[in-house]
Design an enzyme around this catalytic site. Structure first.
Site, mmCIF file in Angstrom:
data_model
loop_
_atom_site.group_PDB
_atom_site.id
_atom_site.type_symbol
_atom_site.label_atom_id
_atom_site.label_comp_id
_atom_site.label_asym_id
_atom_site.label_seq_id
_atom_site.Cartn_x
_atom_site.Cartn_y
_atom_site.Cartn_z
ATOM 1 N N ASP A 267 7.150 4.829 -9.909
ATOM 2 C CA ASP A 267 8.121 4.581 -8.913
ATOM 3 C C ASP A 267 9.460 4.481 -9.537
ATOM 4 O O ASP A 267 10.192 3.380 -9.344
ATOM 5 C CB ASP A 267 7.412 3.162 -8.209
ATOM 6 N N ASP B 157 4.013 -4.272 -7.978
ATOM 7 C CA ASP B 157 3.462 -3.263 -7.231
ATOM 8 C C ASP B 157 3.971 -1.813 -8.026
ATOM 9 O O ASP B 157 3.202 -0.533 -7.878
ATOM 10 C CB ASP B 157 3.686 -3.032 -5.943
ATOM 11 N N ASN B 158 4.868 -1.905 -8.661
ATOM 12 C CA ASN B 158 5.543 -0.785 -9.409
ATOM 13 C C ASN B 158 5.171 -0.742 -10.946
ATOM 14 O O ASN B 158 6.044 -0.274 -11.706
ATOM 15 C CB ASN B 158 6.961 -0.738 -9.190
ATOM 16 N N ARG C 68 3.564 14.146 -7.647
ATOM 17 C CA ARG C 68 3.592 13.307 -8.863
ATOM 18 C C ARG C 68 2.047 13.452 -9.468
ATOM 19 O O ARG C 68 1.212 13.684 -8.850
ATOM 20 C CB ARG C 68 3.639 12.004 -8.584
ATOM 21 N N GLY D 283 0.869 -1.166 0.139
ATOM 22 C CA GLY D 283 -0.150 0.003 0.109
ATOM 23 C C GLY D 283 0.806 1.154 0.080
ATOM 24 O O GLY D 283 2.009 1.213 0.102
ATOM 25 N N ASP E 235 8.757 5.429 7.664
ATOM 26 C CA ASP E 235 8.565 6.594 8.631
ATOM 27 C C ASP E 235 7.447 7.438 7.583
ATOM 28 O O ASP E 235 7.104 8.591 8.151
ATOM 29 C CB ASP E 235 9.737 7.467 9.008
ATOM 30 N N GLY E 236 7.102 6.915 6.437
ATOM 31 C CA GLY E 236 6.509 7.559 5.506
ATOM 32 C C GLY E 236 7.087 8.738 4.803
ATOM 33 O O GLY E 236 6.462 9.882 4.235
ATOM 34 N N GLY F 65 2.549 3.421 1.452
ATOM 35 C CA GLY F 65 3.554 3.750 2.726
ATOM 36 C C GLY F 65 3.995 5.230 3.120
ATOM 37 O O GLY F 65 4.257 5.656 4.106
ATOM 38 N N ARG G 8 -2.047 -0.415 -10.178
ATOM 39 C CA ARG G 8 -1.070 -1.159 -10.619
ATOM 40 C C ARG G 8 -1.312 -2.573 -10.626
ATOM 41 O O ARG G 8 -2.585 -3.021 -10.234
ATOM 42 C CB ARG G 8 0.051 -1.108 -9.103
HETATM 43 P P1 AMP Z 1 9.053 0.743 -3.422
HETATM 44 O O1 AMP Z 1 10.144 -0.103 -3.580
HETATM 45 O O2 AMP Z 1 9.683 2.379 -3.368
HETATM 46 O O3 AMP Z 1 8.150 0.827 -4.402
HETATM 47 O O4 AMP Z 1 8.307 0.658 -2.222
HETATM 48 C C1 AMP Z 1 7.696 -0.479 -1.755
HETATM 49 C C2 AMP Z 1 6.858 -0.266 -0.607
HETATM 50 O O5 AMP Z 1 7.661 0.091 0.696
HETATM 51 C C3 AMP Z 1 5.417 0.446 -0.685
HETATM 52 O O6 AMP Z 1 4.368 -0.016 -0.345
HETATM 53 C C4 AMP Z 1 6.077 2.001 -0.445
HETATM 54 O O7 AMP Z 1 4.995 2.521 -0.018
HETATM 55 C C5 AMP Z 1 6.740 1.316 0.825
HETATM 56 N N1 AMP Z 1 7.697 2.389 1.369
HETATM 57 C C6 AMP Z 1 9.076 2.658 0.714
HETATM 58 N N2 AMP Z 1 9.594 3.654 1.550
HETATM 59 C C7 AMP Z 1 8.834 3.758 2.706
HETATM 60 C C8 AMP Z 1 8.976 4.863 4.011
HETATM 61 N N3 AMP Z 1 9.849 5.597 3.876
HETATM 62 N N4 AMP Z 1 7.946 4.807 4.762
HETATM 63 C C9 AMP Z 1 6.979 3.801 4.654
HETATM 64 N N5 AMP Z 1 6.613 3.137 3.652
HETATM 65 C C10 AMP Z 1 7.627 3.076 2.550
HETATM 66 MG MG MG Z 2 6.396 1.371 -5.344
#
Ligand code: AMP
Ligand code: MG
Length: 491
Positions: free
Chosen positions: A267, A257-258, A181, A95, A130-131, A97, A188
């Site tokens: 992403d 997911d990407n 963005r 989801g 940490d979002g 994050g 996805r």
């Molecule tokens: P990504 O590899 O960037 O596509 O991220 C994979 C998953 O990790 C996605 O669900 C993102 O929302 C979550 N995510 C990546 N970085 C963070 C972060 N700093 N805090 C919370 N969730 C994250």
């Molecule tokens: Mg992603």
């Protein structure tokens, strides 16, 4: 999707709708962005804002506060989207994050775009994260996504980056930032996997109907819209990955997911462009086994689409074995669609207008020679019609000279003149790409508060087929640079 009904335009030109949040509640959670104390604009995409019909003076008068999440566009109902995904082959529920979808903006031309903040604080899906996001990765996404757009690749766009005024903690303390963005949507393959895994036929059907209505409305009248959806997504992904391959782009983290349903690059994390041609090239620090290596991307696209097909099975046919048969037949089209799109693009890079059966061999022979001599992918294609500028190693290979003869013969067999062929090549072989060493250089300056080199590079990248004033944008780094260069997910 009827975009214009009952929409209200606010004083900054935002014209918001929230159609996604009318889907079943299990597909998202309501979430407002974090309130950052001291946000500051770093970069704003005036041209994109103009195309979207936004009021730039109004945005400025509001201190750009929409781009940090301090202020929401009128009618915005912010959400975090739920999705799942196969990450490096392993299924996980995920989801948004660290992203929040503010809603959908409808442009004056009635086009619908998601407006999403990335790095805007934790959500229900943040798990241990940490979002938040750091300035470097958000500027990197801005630079590369806008470069991809200028190179003619379907992509999510970047509207603004703001410093949050707060520190994020990674291996070191970094300035926090939020990226705004703009994408045709953020649905996805993983969104479908999430809905399918819930085992709730209503949710999956609602998502599929919504996607068809939003992206493929012409399918609504067809007798089998879900089969049509599968085929349409296969075709868009094949085209997208052919675009990446023609340019030497490595996405780096092609988890399901990407992978966007509407065929846009999304992403941007550990992505990078190749310099010396190698199908094995990997830059991502987390891709230890080379799953997402440059040359694997077409095959991974098919693997991901197979996961998409699996998620649609119950909609395709109530008899599972019949559904599998139909889905497999649909997937069979991927390889030839990819091959056709890629070969079409490669022909243009070689100045070829028509098609002959041996064109594939001609292209593959050149790539083999480039691999053997570690020739720079971008510059070799760009300079094929200026041989004096090709690498010494390539020129001294008898095999390459033989290839040049065959290629020249091929060009002389077509109706178009050599001049026309050269013009075609120059239109399809960029001079400038976001080379890793240049990207890192401008991000380093930006981290010290100096955005001048970033803007200079961005302006060159926005006209990638034109000769830049400074040759520094054309040269590849020495081969040792690539050996040690690593990219990171930016989390
Ligand atoms: P990504 O590899 O960037 O596509 O991220 C994979 C998953 O990790 C996605 O669900 C993102 O929302 C979550 N995510 C990546 N970085 C963070 C972060 N700093 N805090 C919370 N969730 C994250
Ligand atoms: Mg992603």
């Amino acid at each position: 999707m009827n975009s214009s009904v009952g929409l209200y335009q606010d004083h900054c030109g935002f014209c918001f709708d929230n159609s996604y949040s009318k889907l079943p509640a299990s597909l998202f959670t309501h979430q407002v962005p974090q309130h950052f104390t001291n946000p500051n604009l770093v970069i704003f995409n005036e041209r994109l804002a103009g195309d979207l019909g936004l009021d730039i003076d109004g945005l400025k008068a509001a201190n750009w506060s929409f781009f940090s999440g301090r202020q929401l566009p009128e009618k915005s109902s912010p959400i975090a989207q739920a999705y799942a995904g196969h990450q490096f082959g392993h299924f996980a529920r995920l989801g948004d994050g660290r992203a929040i979808l503010l809603g959908e903006h409808i442009t004056p031309n009635q086009a619908r775009f998601d407006i999403q903040l990335k790095g805007s604080g934790p959500t229900q899906y943040s798990r241990s994260g940490d979002g938040l996001a750091a300035l470097g990765p958000m500027l990197r996404e801005y630079l590369i996504s806008e470069a991809m757009y200028a190179l003619g690749v379907p992509t999510a766009r970047s509207l603004a980056v703001m410093l949050t005024g707060e520190i994020v903690y990674r291996a070191e303390s970094l300035n926090g930032a939020v990226l705004t963005r703009v994408a045709s949507s953020h649905i996805r393959v993983g969104t479908f996997q999430y809905a399918a895994a819930m085992d709730s036929p209503d949710v999956l059907k609602a998502l599929a109907d919504y996607t068809i209505n939003r992206h493929f409305p012409e399918l609504e009248k067809q007798p089998d819209p879900y089969i049509g959806l599968l085929k349409a997504v296969i075709d868009l992904q094949a085209k997208l990955i052919a675009d990446w391959m023609r340019l030497g782009f490595i996405h780096g983290v092609m988890n399901t997911d990407n992978m966007s349903i509407c065929g846009e690059t999304i992403d941007y994390g550990p992505c990078a462009f190749i310099n010396a041609y190698s199908p094995k090239k990997v830059f991502s620090s987390i891709d230890r086994e080379g799953r997402y290596a440059f040359g694997n991307q077409p095959m991974i696209g098919e693997w991901n689409l197979t996961r998409f097909a699996e998620s649609l099975l119950s909609l395709i046919n109530s008899d599972q074995s019949e559904a599998i048969k139909i889905a497999s037949q649909c997937l069979d089209r991927y390889q030839s669609k990819f091959r056709d799109d890629w070969l079409d693009a490669m022909r243009k890079k070689l100045g070829i207008f028509d098609a002959e059966p041996d064109d594939l061999i001609l292209v593959e022979d050149l790539l083999m020679l480039m691999y053997k001599h570690q020739a720079d992918y971008t510059n070799t294609f760009r300079n094929l019609n200026r041989p004096s500028q090709l690498s010494e190693r390539l020129l001294s290979d008898q095999g390459f000279r033989h290839w040049m003869d065959k290629w020249n013969e091929r060009l002389s067999r077509q109706a178009q003149s050599i001049g026309d062929a050269q013009a075609l090549m120059d239109q399809h072989n960029p001079l400038v790409i976001p080379r890793n060493h240049l990207v890192e250089g401008v991000l380093e300056d930006a981290s010290k508060g100096d955005m001048q080199s970033f803007h200079e590079f961005l302006n060159v990248l926005l006209m990638p087929y034109n000769q830049p004033k400074d040759d520094k944008f054309l040269s590849a780094p020495d081969t040792n640079y690539d050996k040690n260069y690593r990219t990171f997910c930016g989390t």
